[in-house]
Every structure is written in structure tokens, then in C-alpha cells.
Design an enzyme around this catalytic site. Structure first.
Site, mmCIF file in Angstrom:
data_model
loop_
_atom_site.group_PDB
_atom_site.id
_atom_site.type_symbol
_atom_site.label_atom_id
_atom_site.label_comp_id
_atom_site.label_asym_id
_atom_site.label_seq_id
_atom_site.Cartn_x
_atom_site.Cartn_y
_atom_site.Cartn_z
ATOM 1 N N ALA A 9 0.811 -1.213 0.000
ATOM 2 C CA ALA A 9 0.000 0.000 0.000
ATOM 3 C C ALA A 9 0.846 1.266 0.000
ATOM 4 O O ALA A 9 0.313 2.372 -0.080
ATOM 5 C CB ALA A 9 -0.939 0.009 1.205
ATOM 6 N N GLY A 11 4.191 3.854 -1.282
ATOM 7 C CA GLY A 11 4.518 4.515 -2.542
ATOM 8 C C GLY A 11 5.201 3.605 -3.536
ATOM 9 O O GLY A 11 4.877 3.608 -4.731
ATOM 10 N N ILE A 12 6.158 2.824 -3.062
ATOM 11 C CA ILE A 12 6.806 1.848 -3.939
ATOM 12 C C ILE A 12 5.857 0.691 -4.215
ATOM 13 O O ILE A 12 5.693 0.259 -5.359
ATOM 14 C CB ILE A 12 8.111 1.319 -3.314
ATOM 15 C CG1 ILE A 12 9.155 2.423 -3.196
ATOM 16 C CG2 ILE A 12 8.671 0.152 -4.137
ATOM 17 C CD1 ILE A 12 10.378 2.037 -2.390
ATOM 18 N N ARG A 81 12.702 7.666 3.080
ATOM 19 C CA ARG A 81 13.613 8.764 3.416
ATOM 20 C C ARG A 81 12.914 10.109 3.307
ATOM 21 O O ARG A 81 12.062 10.325 2.461
ATOM 22 C CB ARG A 81 14.814 8.766 2.460
ATOM 23 C CG ARG A 81 15.783 7.655 2.686
ATOM 24 C CD ARG A 81 16.866 7.668 1.614
ATOM 25 N NE ARG A 81 17.739 8.816 1.721
ATOM 26 C CZ ARG A 81 18.582 9.201 0.773
ATOM 27 N NH1 ARG A 81 18.639 8.542 -0.366
ATOM 28 N NH2 ARG A 81 19.368 10.231 0.954
ATOM 29 N N THR A 118 13.433 -2.734 1.007
ATOM 30 C CA THR A 118 13.448 -1.832 2.157
ATOM 31 C C THR A 118 14.868 -1.420 2.528
ATOM 32 O O THR A 118 15.740 -2.262 2.740
ATOM 33 C CB THR A 118 12.779 -2.513 3.366
ATOM 34 O OG1 THR A 118 11.464 -2.929 2.995
ATOM 35 C CG2 THR A 118 12.713 -1.579 4.555
ATOM 36 N N ARG A 153 19.543 3.904 -13.091
ATOM 37 C CA ARG A 153 20.008 5.291 -12.996
ATOM 38 C C ARG A 153 21.313 5.478 -13.758
ATOM 39 O O ARG A 153 21.466 6.444 -14.517
ATOM 40 C CB ARG A 153 20.215 5.666 -11.525
ATOM 41 C CG ARG A 153 18.944 5.967 -10.775
ATOM 42 C CD ARG A 153 19.198 6.097 -9.287
ATOM 43 N NE ARG A 153 18.056 6.667 -8.586
ATOM 44 C CZ ARG A 153 17.870 6.584 -7.283
ATOM 45 N NH1 ARG A 153 18.761 5.941 -6.522
ATOM 46 N NH2 ARG A 153 16.813 7.128 -6.713
ATOM 47 N N HIS A 177 24.363 -0.604 -1.788
ATOM 48 C CA HIS A 177 23.206 0.161 -2.266
ATOM 49 C C HIS A 177 23.011 1.442 -1.457
ATOM 50 O O HIS A 177 21.897 1.827 -1.146
ATOM 51 C CB HIS A 177 21.950 -0.715 -2.206
ATOM 52 C CG HIS A 177 20.724 -0.083 -2.785
ATOM 53 N ND1 HIS A 177 20.670 0.412 -4.074
ATOM 54 C CD2 HIS A 177 19.488 0.133 -2.250
ATOM 55 C CE1 HIS A 177 19.467 0.897 -4.309
ATOM 56 N NE2 HIS A 177 18.728 0.754 -3.208
#
Length: 319
Positions: A9, A11-12, A81, A118, A153, A177
Site C-alpha cells: 500500500a 509509494g513503492i 527517506r 526496504t 540510474r 546500495h
């Protein structure tokens, strides 16, 4: 094939679920779980999209129904973040979330491949490994820290700088990461050359791209959409490999026997049982070799933080 998204649920999670609904092979089951009561509604919303992927949604404190029988479990649950934070600032909250969810996976779906999204991934993957070891079900070939965002990216930034189509650029990104542990191996890119300053600037931009997004969103979130795209890209390739497709290579942060670090991001040949083979990351330039050596103390500290967290919390539970 059943794919579960834990943290669906967020954002990601919502964006990832959408991409998986669109791109998973026909007749896959997409199982969504989150604490938030909206989760079954997210599943209902997605179920109206005309693809042959079945979607189910579960909310509450127990993810058992979502992960039972899952072949792949993607974990994006946790806090995001905010400006001024780095990934390590997320540790105190997200460490406990990962520990509890992975403990449930160990109990209910011990054979599943687990993809950790995560943050801080350098640490949360180590936490997951220790939890699985404590449960007696650890399989290093089935635990992945999803670092594909660093790859996409790097490919986009190189393409942008050199005026190339993004789909024609391939960049090997190794290490970890977060920040300086992210090492794009620009010297290996075929048909492209860089000045020394371009290498320095590109490396820095790739390492700090997450902060770039956090600041641009001005407190409104982190890199949710690009992370969802990256996680979907990795997950779809993993599903294909588990289904028997050969020759699939993806980079991820794994326990791959690298002498430099217990966990390390490098290329992997994926197969029916997860990692089929850990591949060499190739020759590095002198700049890249220096950056690799400089990152190791940070990477090792991140890993130890995860190991210590599980050791202390398990000891506290026993006492």
C-alpha cells in the site's frame, strides 16, 4: 507462479504492484499485503486492469495468507527517506519490520525467493539472512537485495550525457546500495569513453541520485516510482528464470562468496532455483579499484550492524 508484495500500500508497493499486474506472465498470482486497511482495495483496483494476472489483497498484522505458497516475495515495507536523512537513518524502524516479516516468511514460505527493497539494503539483507539462519531455512541462492535502481540510474545518466538511447546502454554496478558503496563500473561500457572528470561526476551523481530525488520532492517522498520500476524489472526477470528461461543475468546484493565482503552486489546468472551462478564483475580501472577499496569499511560496518541487531533482539527474546 505466485508473487507476493509486502508493503503493497506504500509509494513503492502500489507502483510495483501496478507494473507487476501489467508485466507478469499470464496466469500468475499477485498477492498484496500491508498493514494498511486500504490494501484489499488496491488489489480490487488492480483487478480491473485487463491482464491474465490474478490479484488478491490482505491487510492486518498477519501476512500469512499473502505469502502462503509464494514463489517470490518482494519486501518494500518500511518508512521512506525524508530530506536530511540517509538510508542508515531508516535503520531503527525498518530493521524491526524486516526481521518480523522475514521470520514469518521463514515459517510459512521457506522455499520462496526473497527480494529486499526496504532500505538500508546493505543492512536489511544481512538482517534477513540472520533471521533465516536462526530458523534453519537459509538458502543464499534465494535472498536478494534489489539494487537494480542503481543500474537503471547509471544507464539513464550515461545515455543522457552521451546522447545515446537509454536502452542501448548497459552499466555494471557493484558494491552495495547506499552512497559510496554504489560503484558504477563505467570503464566496462562498450563503445563509450569518458574524461576523468566525467567519471568522477557521473560516479558521484549515481551514488547520490536518491538524495537528488528526496530533495526535489521537498519532503513529499523518496524515489518511489523509479524504485518500483527497478524492482519490477528484477522481479520479472527472476520469475522468467524460475520458470526455466535461460541466460538471464541481473545484478543484486547477495551472499555470493565474494572475498571482499560477505554481501556484495555483482552480476548473477539466475536459474530455476534462484542464483545459478555468481559471475565475476570484471576488470576495474584504477579509479574504480580505489573506490572499491574505500567502500569496504562502510559496507562491512553496515553488514555488522544488521548481524548485531538480530543477535541482540534474538537474545532479548530468549531472556
Amino acid at each position: 507462479m505466485k508473487i507476493a508484495v509486502l508493503g503493497a500500500a506504500g509509494g513503492i508497493g502500489q507502483a510495483l504492484a501496478l507494473l507487476l499486474k501489467l508485466d507478469l506472465p499470464a496466469n500468475s498470482i499477485l498477492s498484496l499485503y500491508d498493514l494498511a486497511p486500504v490494501t484489499p482495495g488496491v488489489a480490487k483496483d488492480l483487478s480491473h486492469i485487463p491482464t491474465s494476472v490474478k490479484v488478491e489483497g490482505f491487510a492486518g498484522t498477519d501476512p500469512t495468507a499473502a505469502i502462503e505458497g509464494a514463489d517470490v516475495i518482494l519486501i518494500s515495507a518500511g518508512v521512506a527517506r525524508k530530506p536530511g536523512m540517509d538510508r542508515s537513518d531508516l535503520f531503527n524502524i525498518n530493521a524491526g519490520i524486516i526481521k518480523n516479516l522475514v521470520a514469518k516468511v521463514a515459517e510459512v514460505a521457506p522455499e520462496a525467493c526473497i527480494g529486499i527493497i526496504t532500505n538500508p539494503v546493505n543492512t536489511t539483507v544481512a538482517i534477513a539472512a540472520e533471521v533465516l539462519k536462526a530458523a534453519g531455512v537459509y538458502n543464499k541462492n534465494k535472498l536478494f537485495g534489489i539494487t537494480t535502481l542503481d543500474v537503471i540510474r547509471a544507464e539513464e545518466f550515461v545515455a543522457e550525457l552521451k546522447g545515446l538511447p537509454s536502452e542501448d546502454v548497459r552499466v555494471n554496478v557493484i558494491g552495495g546500495h547506499s552512497g559510496t558503496t554504489i560503484l558504477p563500473v563505467l570503464s566496462q561500457i562498450q563503445g563509450v569513453s569518458f574524461t576523468d572528470q566525467e567519471v568522477i561526476d557521473l560516479t558521484s551523481r549515481i551514488q547520490n541520485a536518491g538524495t537528488e530525488v528526496v530533495e526535489a520532492k521537498a519532503g513529499g517522498g523518496s524515489a518511489t516510482l523509479s524504485m518500483a520500476c527497478a524492482a519490477s524489472r528484477f522481479a520479472i526477470q527472476l520469475v522468467h528464470a524460475l520458470s526455466g528461461k535461460q541466460g538471464i543475468i541481473q545484478n543484486a546484493y547477495v551472499d555470493g562468496g565474494n572475498p571482499a565482503s560477505p554481501f556484495f552486489t555483482q552480476p548473477l546468472l539466475l536459474g530455476k532455483n534462484g542464483i545459478d551462478k555468481v559471475l565475476p564483475y570484471g576488470e576495474l580501472s584504477s579509479f574504480e579499484e580505489t573506490k572499491k577499496e574505500e567502500m569496504l569499511s562502510v559496507l562491512h560496518a553496515d553488514i555488522e550492524m544488521g548481524i548485531d541487531f538480530v543477535s541482540k533482539t534474538l537474545a532479548a527474546e530468549v531472556s
